[in-house]
Design a protein around this motif. Structure first.
Motif, short mmCIF file in Angstrom:
data_model
loop_
_atom_site.label_atom_id
_atom_site.label_comp_id
_atom_site.label_asym_id
_atom_site.label_seq_id
_atom_site.Cartn_x
_atom_site.Cartn_y
_atom_site.Cartn_z
N TRP A 170 1.76 5.63 5.35
CA TRP A 170 2.09 5.87 6.75
C TRP A 170 0.85 6.33 7.52
O TRP A 170 0.54 5.83 8.60
N ASP A 171 0.14 7.30 6.96
CA ASP A 171 -1.06 7.81 7.62
C ASP A 171 -2.12 6.72 7.78
O ASP A 171 -2.79 6.62 8.80
N PHE A 172 -2.28 5.90 6.75
CA PHE A 172 -3.31 4.86 6.77
C PHE A 172 -3.00 3.80 7.82
O PHE A 172 -3.86 3.42 8.63
N THR A 173 -1.76 3.31 7.84
CA THR A 173 -1.42 2.21 8.74
C THR A 173 -1.39 2.64 10.20
O THR A 173 -1.49 1.80 11.10
N LYS A 174 -1.26 3.95 10.45
CA LYS A 174 -1.31 4.41 11.84
C LYS A 174 -2.67 4.14 12.47
O LYS A 174 -2.78 4.03 13.69
N ARG A 175 -3.71 4.04 11.64
CA ARG A 175 -5.07 3.90 12.18
C ARG A 175 -5.80 2.66 11.67
O ARG A 175 -6.90 2.38 12.14
N PHE A 176 -5.21 1.94 10.78
CA PHE A 176 -5.88 0.76 10.22
C PHE A 176 -5.69 -0.43 11.15
O PHE A 176 -4.68 -0.59 11.81
N GLY A 177 -6.70 -1.29 11.20
CA GLY A 177 -6.63 -2.52 11.99
C GLY A 177 -8.01 -3.15 12.05
O GLY A 177 -8.97 -2.65 11.46
N ALA A 232 -10.71 4.60 0.02
CA ALA A 232 -9.94 5.78 -0.35
C ALA A 232 -8.45 5.48 -0.41
O ALA A 232 -7.73 5.94 -1.31
N PHE A 233 -7.98 4.67 0.53
CA PHE A 233 -6.56 4.33 0.54
C PHE A 233 -6.19 3.49 -0.67
O PHE A 233 -5.21 3.77 -1.36
N LEU A 234 -6.96 2.47 -0.96
CA LEU A 234 -6.64 1.57 -2.06
C LEU A 234 -6.83 2.22 -3.42
O LEU A 234 -6.30 1.73 -4.42
N ALA A 235 -7.58 3.32 -3.47
CA ALA A 235 -7.81 4.00 -4.75
C ALA A 235 -6.61 4.84 -5.17
O ALA A 235 -6.54 5.28 -6.32
N GLY A 236 -5.65 5.08 -4.28
CA GLY A 236 -4.50 5.90 -4.59
C GLY A 236 -3.20 5.11 -4.51
O GLY A 236 -3.20 3.90 -4.27
N PRO A 237 -2.08 5.78 -4.68
CA PRO A 237 -0.78 5.10 -4.65
C PRO A 237 -0.44 4.64 -3.23
O PRO A 237 -0.73 5.33 -2.25
N THR A 238 0.16 3.48 -3.12
CA THR A 238 0.55 2.93 -1.82
C THR A 238 2.03 2.57 -1.84
O THR A 238 2.65 2.47 -2.90
N ASP A 239 2.58 2.39 -0.67
CA ASP A 239 4.00 2.07 -0.53
C ASP A 239 4.15 0.62 -0.07
O ASP A 239 3.93 0.31 1.11
N PRO A 240 4.50 -0.31 -0.96
CA PRO A 240 4.63 -1.73 -0.59
C PRO A 240 5.62 -1.96 0.55
O PRO A 240 5.42 -2.86 1.37
N LYS A 241 6.67 -1.15 0.60
CA LYS A 241 7.66 -1.34 1.65
C LYS A 241 7.06 -1.10 3.03
O LYS A 241 7.26 -1.88 3.97
N LYS A 242 6.33 0.01 3.16
CA LYS A 242 5.70 0.32 4.45
C LYS A 242 4.66 -0.74 4.81
O LYS A 242 4.56 -1.16 5.96
N LEU A 243 3.88 -1.17 3.83
CA LEU A 243 2.90 -2.23 4.10
C LEU A 243 3.60 -3.51 4.55
O LEU A 243 3.10 -4.23 5.41
N GLY A 244 4.75 -3.78 3.95
CA GLY A 244 5.51 -4.97 4.35
C GLY A 244 6.00 -4.88 5.78
O GLY A 244 5.99 -5.87 6.53
N LEU A 245 6.43 -3.69 6.18
CA LEU A 245 6.90 -3.50 7.56
C LEU A 245 5.77 -3.69 8.58
O LEU A 245 6.01 -4.12 9.70
N GLU A 246 4.54 -3.35 8.19
CA GLU A 246 3.40 -3.46 9.10
C GLU A 246 2.75 -4.84 9.09
O GLU A 246 1.90 -5.13 9.93
N ARG A 247 3.14 -5.67 8.17
CA ARG A 247 2.46 -6.96 7.96
C ARG A 247 2.46 -7.82 9.22
O ARG A 247 1.43 -8.42 9.57
N LYS A 248 3.58 -7.90 9.91
CA LYS A 248 3.66 -8.76 11.09
C LYS A 248 2.64 -8.36 12.13
O LYS A 248 2.00 -9.22 12.77
N ASN A 249 2.48 -7.06 12.34
CA ASN A 249 1.51 -6.57 13.31
C ASN A 249 0.09 -6.97 12.90
O ASN A 249 -0.72 -7.37 13.74
N TYR A 250 -0.21 -6.88 11.61
CA TYR A 250 -1.55 -7.21 11.15
C TYR A 250 -1.82 -8.72 11.20
O TYR A 250 -2.94 -9.14 11.48
#
Length: 313
Positions: free
Chosen positions: A52-59, A88-106
């Motif tokens: 959540w924190d990462f996708t708020k600022r990633f782009g 740093a983000f990819l080195a730790g655990p991620t949430d595939p569901k949240k990434l999936g929800l953001e995919r359309k925007n990216y």
């Protein structure tokens, strides 16, 4: 005297605070991704929180060019921080569901890069080109403008590469990344950029011509010739063409009484370095009530270079 009920409440609150673990009382608040060092993203072991924190600022990053002295260092620092946050983000655990929800925007951001790449590429290709009547900035200004297009592309390319790391199966990335790579290869290094700009400027210079005179007046021409020679004594006058067929008279908007008049000419000269230039000179005369005074000669627009061989014979 403390009321019995008040005393009971105070004792209860004290007992609750005393029972709370000391570590919990000292725990700092979670930092927001992007608000501090890249390593701050690894503070939380919670995949949902981290994602959540990462996708708020990633782009796709956008670089704002300012000047060619500071831009390279600013760009390098920006991309170093940007890529460190992705690492740093990819080195730790991620949430595939949240990434999936953001995919359309990216995906939308990725597809939008096509417009930026085309615009920066077009601007780069045209830098140094101009119409024969345009003002010509210093060579360094044109080179800087071309370099700015490359700086923006470099930031965009890093963004596409990072997006491919976060979404390895996003098929929309590869075509845009190929376009960015092709545009950067076309621009080349600083030496190639300089050659490109110089070639564009040379082609534009070859199109410059001196406009023919709109009228002839030997007395005015001599006065303008002599006036220019006094103002610019280190250039040899080759040609002088009146660009006014008659005096321009400026009148008062209310009374219509003349206030001043002006007439001018283009002047072609050769400088000591052998280059030829076109300048402007004007004679300004103030109205004195019974006529106009002797006036003052003033240089006009900034000189424009012309190939000596392209001057009229």
């Amino acid at each position: 005297m403390m009321h019995r009920g008040t005393l009971t409440l105070a004792l209860t609150l004290a007992a609750v605070l005393a029972a709370a673990p000391a570590a919990a009382q000292r725990a700092p608040r979670e930092g927001r991704a992007g608000a501090g060092p890249a390593s701050a993203q690894a503070d939380s072991p919670n995949p949902v929180k981290r994602t959540w924190d990462f996708t708020k600022r990633f782009g796709i990053p956008r670089f704002d060019p300012q000047d060619c002295t500071s831009d390279p260092a600013r760009l390098a620092a920006m991309l170093e921080d940007y890529n460190a946050r992705v690492d740093a983000f990819l080195a730790g655990p991620t949430d595939p569901k949240k990434l999936g929800l953001e995919r359309k925007n990216y995906v939308k951001q990725v597809l939008g890069t096509a417009r930026d790449i085309a615009a920066w590429r077009e601007t780069f290709e045209a830098t140094g080109q101009r119409s024969p009547d345009s003002d010509v900035p210093p060579l360094a200004a044109d080179i800087c403008r071309a370099q700015m297009q490359r700086h923006q592309l470099l930031a965009l390319r890093d963004g596409l590469r990072a997006m491919a790391r976060v979404y390895p199966d996003m098929a929309e990335i590869a075509p845009q990344l190929a376009e960015a790579d092709a545009a950067l290869a076309q621009m080349g290094d600083d030496a190639a950029i300089r050659r490109k700009v110089e070639a564009n400027r040379a082609a534009a210079l070859a199109q410059v011509r001196m406009k023919p005179p709109v009228a002839r007046n030997p007395a005015l021409e001599k006065g303008l010739h002599d006036g220019f020679a006094r103002l610019v004594p280190d250039e040899t006058i080759l040609r002088l063409h009146l660009y006014s067929s008659d005096w321009y008279v400026h009148r008062n908007a209310i009374t219509s009484v003349p206030e001043y008049r002006q007439i001018g000419a283009w002047v072609a000269t050769r400088r000591s370095d052998g280059t030829c230039w076109i300048s402007g000179i004007d004679l300004w005369q103030n109205y004195t009530g019974g006529g106009f005074d002797a006036g003052e000669y003033k240089l006009g627009r900034a000189p424009q270079q012309i190939l000596c061989e392209n001057l009229p014979g």
